[in-house]
Design a protein around this motif. Structure first.
Motif, short mmCIF file in Angstrom:
data_model
loop_
_atom_site.label_atom_id
_atom_site.label_comp_id
_atom_site.label_asym_id
_atom_site.label_seq_id
_atom_site.Cartn_x
_atom_site.Cartn_y
_atom_site.Cartn_z
N GLY A 205 0.81 -1.20 0.00
CA GLY A 205 0.00 0.00 0.00
C GLY A 205 0.85 1.26 0.00
O GLY A 205 0.55 2.24 -0.71
N ILE B 84 -2.36 -7.91 -9.24
CA ILE B 84 -2.20 -6.46 -9.13
C ILE B 84 -1.90 -5.99 -10.55
O ILE B 84 -0.74 -5.79 -10.93
CB ILE B 84 -1.06 -6.09 -8.15
N GLU C 58 2.02 2.30 -3.22
CA GLU C 58 0.93 2.75 -4.07
C GLU C 58 0.47 1.67 -5.05
O GLU C 58 -0.01 1.97 -6.14
CB GLU C 58 1.29 4.05 -4.81
N TRP C 59 0.61 0.41 -4.63
CA TRP C 59 0.00 -0.69 -5.37
C TRP C 59 -1.46 -0.78 -4.95
O TRP C 59 -1.81 -0.45 -3.81
CB TRP C 59 0.70 -2.01 -5.07
N ASP C 60 -2.30 -1.25 -5.83
CA ASP C 60 -3.72 -1.43 -5.52
C ASP C 60 -3.89 -2.69 -4.67
O ASP C 60 -3.75 -3.81 -5.16
CB ASP C 60 -4.52 -1.56 -6.82
N ILE C 61 -4.17 -2.50 -3.37
CA ILE C 61 -4.29 -3.64 -2.45
C ILE C 61 -5.75 -3.94 -2.11
O ILE C 61 -6.03 -4.69 -1.17
CB ILE C 61 -3.49 -3.39 -1.16
N SER C 62 -6.68 -3.39 -2.87
CA SER C 62 -8.10 -3.57 -2.56
C SER C 62 -8.51 -5.04 -2.57
O SER C 62 -9.39 -5.44 -1.80
CB SER C 62 -8.96 -2.78 -3.55
N ALA C 63 -7.88 -5.85 -3.41
CA ALA C 63 -8.25 -7.27 -3.50
C ALA C 63 -7.96 -8.01 -2.19
O ALA C 63 -8.57 -9.04 -1.92
CB ALA C 63 -7.51 -7.94 -4.65
N LYS D 170 -10.60 -10.71 1.07
CA LYS D 170 -10.09 -11.77 0.21
C LYS D 170 -10.74 -13.13 0.44
O LYS D 170 -10.62 -14.02 -0.38
CB LYS D 170 -8.58 -11.90 0.36
N GLU E 171 -2.15 -3.39 -12.50
CA GLU E 171 -1.44 -2.16 -12.88
C GLU E 171 0.08 -2.33 -12.80
O GLU E 171 0.83 -1.63 -13.47
CB GLU E 171 -1.88 -0.99 -11.99
N GLN E 172 0.52 -3.25 -11.94
CA GLN E 172 1.95 -3.51 -11.78
C GLN E 172 2.39 -4.77 -12.52
O GLN E 172 3.57 -5.12 -12.48
CB GLN E 172 2.28 -3.66 -10.29
#
Length: 214
Positions: free
Chosen positions: A27, A47, A30-35, A39, A49-50
């Motif tokens: 987080g 992820i 700035e990785w998307d950790i919403s998943a 879970k 975007e990465q």
């Protein structure tokens, strides 16, 4: 696995506390950790975007997956690395999950007195064996999978080797730490082939982690 994830960097995380600390780190990067926030029982996450795929696994399986190349990167405790070894690169101390390997005995006991062979209980039999071999000391080692603190209390062992964080569990059970074996924390490991074949992508991950460690 999504089509995009087929060529993704695959990261194996140790489930539990290290997993939670790693997700917090992601987080900060700035990785998307919403998943990860809801879970359920899911074990593999994209992820996108990465172009990264994250696998949640037991500590020993993290080593196996990275060593055999099904995962490129792993986050695992130094305790597991010391106990099981393997062929991979250990590249970074992540600083979280800090604790230590310690030798503990019943409070007031003199573990090193006498000439008889001592019995030591531990989940970490390889670490225990190497420690006492370094002292040229013969010990009988008993493998315990559960609460190793019970072993001296029940008369099974003279001492235990275990992970110690605050020492409160030892104190509550009438035990005390008498020697530290090694400091432990989470480490970043890399598959040996991936380090060469995916160097640019992995270097980017390592740099991002280093910038966000506290």
């Amino acid at each position: 696995m999504s089509d995009n994830a087929k060529n993704a960097i695959r990261i194996a995380l140790t489930k539990g506390r290290l997993e939670k600390d790693a997700v917090k780190l992601f987080g900060k990067m700035e990785w998307d950790i919403s998943a990860f926030l809801d879970k359920g029982r899911k074990l593999i996450f994209d992820i996108p975007e990465q172009n990264i795929e994250v696998v949640i696994a037991k500590p020993t399986d993290v080593l196996t997956y990275v060593e055999h190349g099904v995962c490129d990167v792993g986050l695992v405790g130094k305790d597991t690395i010391l106990e099981y070894g393997g062929k991979y690169f250990e590249v970074l101390d992540l600083g979280f999950g800090r604790c230590r390997f310690g030798l503990a005995v019943k409070k007031g006991a003199d573990f090193y007195s006498g000439c008889g062979v001592k019995t030591v209980a531990s989940k970490y039999t390889n670490v225990t064996r190497e420690f006492f071999e370094s002292k040229d000391m013969d010990v009988d080692i008993v493998k315990i999978e559960g609460s190793v603190e019970l072993a001296p209390l029940l008369g099974l062992a003279d001492g235990i080797v275990d992970l110690i964080e605050t020492g409160s569990t030892l104190r509550e059970n009438g035990l005390e730490e008498i020697e530290k074996l090694a400091d432990i924390s989470a480490r970043l490991i890399i598959n040996t082939v991936s380090m060469k074949m995916k160097k640019a992508e992995i270097d980017k991950i390592i740099s991002g982690i280093e910038r966000n460690l506290t």
